[in-house]
Design an enzyme around this catalytic site. Structure first.
Site, short mmCIF file in Angstrom:
data_model
loop_
_atom_site.label_atom_id
_atom_site.label_comp_id
_atom_site.label_asym_id
_atom_site.label_seq_id
_atom_site.Cartn_x
_atom_site.Cartn_y
_atom_site.Cartn_z
N HIS A 6 45.54 12.55 96.96
CA HIS A 6 46.93 12.10 97.11
C HIS A 6 47.06 10.87 96.23
O HIS A 6 46.39 9.87 96.48
CB HIS A 6 47.23 11.78 98.58
CG HIS A 6 48.70 11.61 98.88
ND1 HIS A 6 49.50 10.75 98.16
CD2 HIS A 6 49.51 12.20 99.79
CE1 HIS A 6 50.75 10.82 98.63
NE2 HIS A 6 50.78 11.69 99.62
N LYS A 26 54.58 15.22 108.80
CA LYS A 26 54.81 13.86 109.28
C LYS A 26 56.04 13.19 108.66
O LYS A 26 56.58 12.25 109.21
CB LYS A 26 53.57 12.99 109.06
CG LYS A 26 53.34 12.49 107.64
CD LYS A 26 52.16 11.52 107.65
CE LYS A 26 51.92 10.81 106.34
NZ LYS A 26 51.49 11.69 105.23
N GLU A 79 51.14 19.02 98.85
CA GLU A 79 51.56 18.62 100.19
C GLU A 79 52.77 17.70 100.13
O GLU A 79 52.73 16.57 100.60
CB GLU A 79 50.41 17.89 100.91
CG GLU A 79 49.16 18.72 101.07
CD GLU A 79 47.91 17.89 101.42
OE1 GLU A 79 46.90 18.49 101.81
OE2 GLU A 79 47.95 16.64 101.28
C1 LIG Z 1 51.65 11.64 103.97
C2 LIG Z 1 50.86 12.67 103.28
C3 LIG Z 1 51.49 13.58 102.43
C4 LIG Z 1 52.97 13.51 102.07
O1 LIG Z 1 53.18 12.49 101.14
P1 LIG Z 1 54.59 12.28 100.42
O2 LIG Z 1 54.33 11.14 99.50
O3 LIG Z 1 55.60 11.97 101.48
O4 LIG Z 1 54.92 13.52 99.71
C5 LIG Z 1 50.70 14.57 101.87
N1 LIG Z 1 49.37 14.66 102.12
C6 LIG Z 1 48.74 13.78 102.92
C7 LIG Z 1 47.29 13.95 103.17
C8 LIG Z 1 49.45 12.75 103.51
O5 LIG Z 1 48.81 11.86 104.29
#
Ligand SMILES: *Cc1c(COP(=O)(O)O)cnc(C)c1O
Length: 433
Positions: free
Chosen positions: A195, A66, A269
């Protein structure tokens, strides 16, 4: 892998060490561009890849699609063996169409439409996250061989965007129930994820979250689960490599302290991390006026419903400098408005700029994450064009069939007049009324 049907965009190869500002100036001179446009410097993607592998060697990245789903970027990352975090049917489709095996995808949205789970099951994407019981019922019913990852809540104290109010179960009050349910449903539970927040500014956040995840690993043992995957999510900086290295030290420490067993697979991620610094945006000044407060007001041909949607919504600081140096001009307090008819579409009400004319250019760095993916076509303004560039040194690391002109060497192009030292560089946050 077969990438032929993937409408890759062509990549231009420049002389080694050519500065992006010079490339922008040349584009404007050559093509007579007036629309805003991006330069995507693929050298930055390569740098980020080697930074990751050298500092977090134990952690396998699943790039969060995304953040930026440009096919060229996805293809390079796929070639490097990076895996993918997808959040929807279309994202899964895009990654599979690159020839990536479904085992290399994690469906990392904890909230999934039943149709999307069915689709993931059909195409072989089995690794999925959840944080509540209804989702677990759905996953087991629609994808019986699901490999489930429990997402826990562990927000950084300080981050641009925290996710805890929407995602992640509370370890103290909810984890036990979910683990018991997983066992009762005979779900193949394989790991734990979190996260810490987009734009994490809390140096201890990952350490605390990894520590918390370890308590869930122990709890799961009581229900007969020998979990094998720790997923530390995203939140890594996209432009501050020094801070990234500091975070990496604490992450490695936490892994040594809580997950010394190397047979636990640690994944992450990262979205922002890989793409943010690769994209630079050039915007044209299309109008200006001198207002009653004695400020210069500039109107540029992009704005918060286009490339600056991220900066507006997520409070991301914007860094900007004029393309040319204007060493003899003095700075004036200025306002920059975006291009649409909406009044919130203002980039800043107070920035110091040399006096600029209509037709001059402003350059914005670190626009790779969530800028293109959040662009709207409000008012009929199109998403800016992207020019992909690389240089000879880096070319050997990627396999592109779609090269444009080889060995572009820039003419001397008044490079002394360009803002290579970024004399008027300013960082500001988009102010909202
Ligand atoms: C958006 C998202 C990410 C990426 O996050 P960044 O801060 O851009 O690295 C990773 N995992 C999940 C579940 C997300 O929603």
């Amino acid at each position: 892998m077969n990438f032929e049907s993937n409408n890759l965009e062509s990549v231009e190869v420049y002389e080694n060490n050519t500065d992006v500002t010079r490339i922008i100036a040349e584009k404007i001179e050559q093509c007579g561009h007036t629309d805003s446009f991006y330069i995507c410097d693929l050298r930055e993607i390569l740098k980020k890849y080697s930074l990751w592998t050298s500092t977090l060697p134990r952690i396998k990245p699943f790039y969060a699609v995304k953040a930026n789903n440009s096919t060229n970027i996805l293809k390079i990352l796929a070639d490097f063996g990076i895996n993918f975090d997808c959040a929807s049917k279309n994202e899964i489709n895009q990654i599979l169409s690159l020839g990536v095996h479904p085992d290399r995808i994690i469906y990392a949205h904890t909230i999934k439409a039943p149709e999307s789970i069915k689709y993931a099951n059909k195409v072989g994407v089995k690794l999925m996250t959840f944080d509540n019981s209804e989702e677990l019922f759905k996953m087991k019913k629609l994808c019986p061989n699901v490999r489930a990852v429990l997402r826990i809540r562990s927000d950084a104290r300080d981050a641009l965007v925290k996710f805890g109010s929407k995602f992640g179960c509370d370890v103290e009050n909810e984890a036990d129930h979910l683990l018991r349910l997983a066992r009762d449903l005979n779900v193949d539970l394989v790991g734990v994820s979190f996260h810490v927040g987009f734009g994490c500014k809390d140096i201890d956040a990952f350490y605390n979250a990894i520590k918390l995840a370890e308590t869930v690993f122990r709890l799961a043992k009581l229900y007969g689960y020998d979990l094998s995957i720790l997923n530390i999510g995203g939140g890594f900086p996209g432009a501050n490599d020094i801070y990234f290295k500091e975070l990496a030290i604490t992450i490695n420490e936490a892994l040594d302290d809580f997950f010394p067993n190397e047979s636990i697979q640690v994944i992450a991620e990262p979205g922002t991390f890989f793409v943010n610094s690769a994209f630079t945006l050039a915007c044209n000044i299309i109008s200006k006026k001198f207002n009653l407060d004695s400020k210069w007001v500039y109107y540029v041909n992009d704005g918060i419903y286009g490339s600056f949607n991220r900066d507006y919504c997520f409070n991301v600081p914007v860094t900007m400098y004029p393309l040319h140096k204007y060493s003899k001009r003095k700075a004036h307090p200025s306002i920059i408005f975006g291009v649409t008819c909406a009044t919130p579409d203002r980039l800043t009400k107070n920035v110091s700029l040399p006096l600029l004319d209509i037709g001059e250019w402003l350059i914005f760095q670190n626009m790779g994450a969530y800028c293109l993916s959040l662009c709207t076509s409000f008012n009929g303004f199109a998403t800016p064009h992207i020019f992909y560039i690389i240089d000879d040194n880096s070319l050997g690391h990627v396999c592109f069939q779609h090269l444009k002109h080889l060995h572009i060497s820039l003419n001397e192009l008044s490079s002394h007049a360009l803002n290579l030292k970024k004399r008027f560089s300013t960082t500001y946050c988009i102010d909202k009324d």
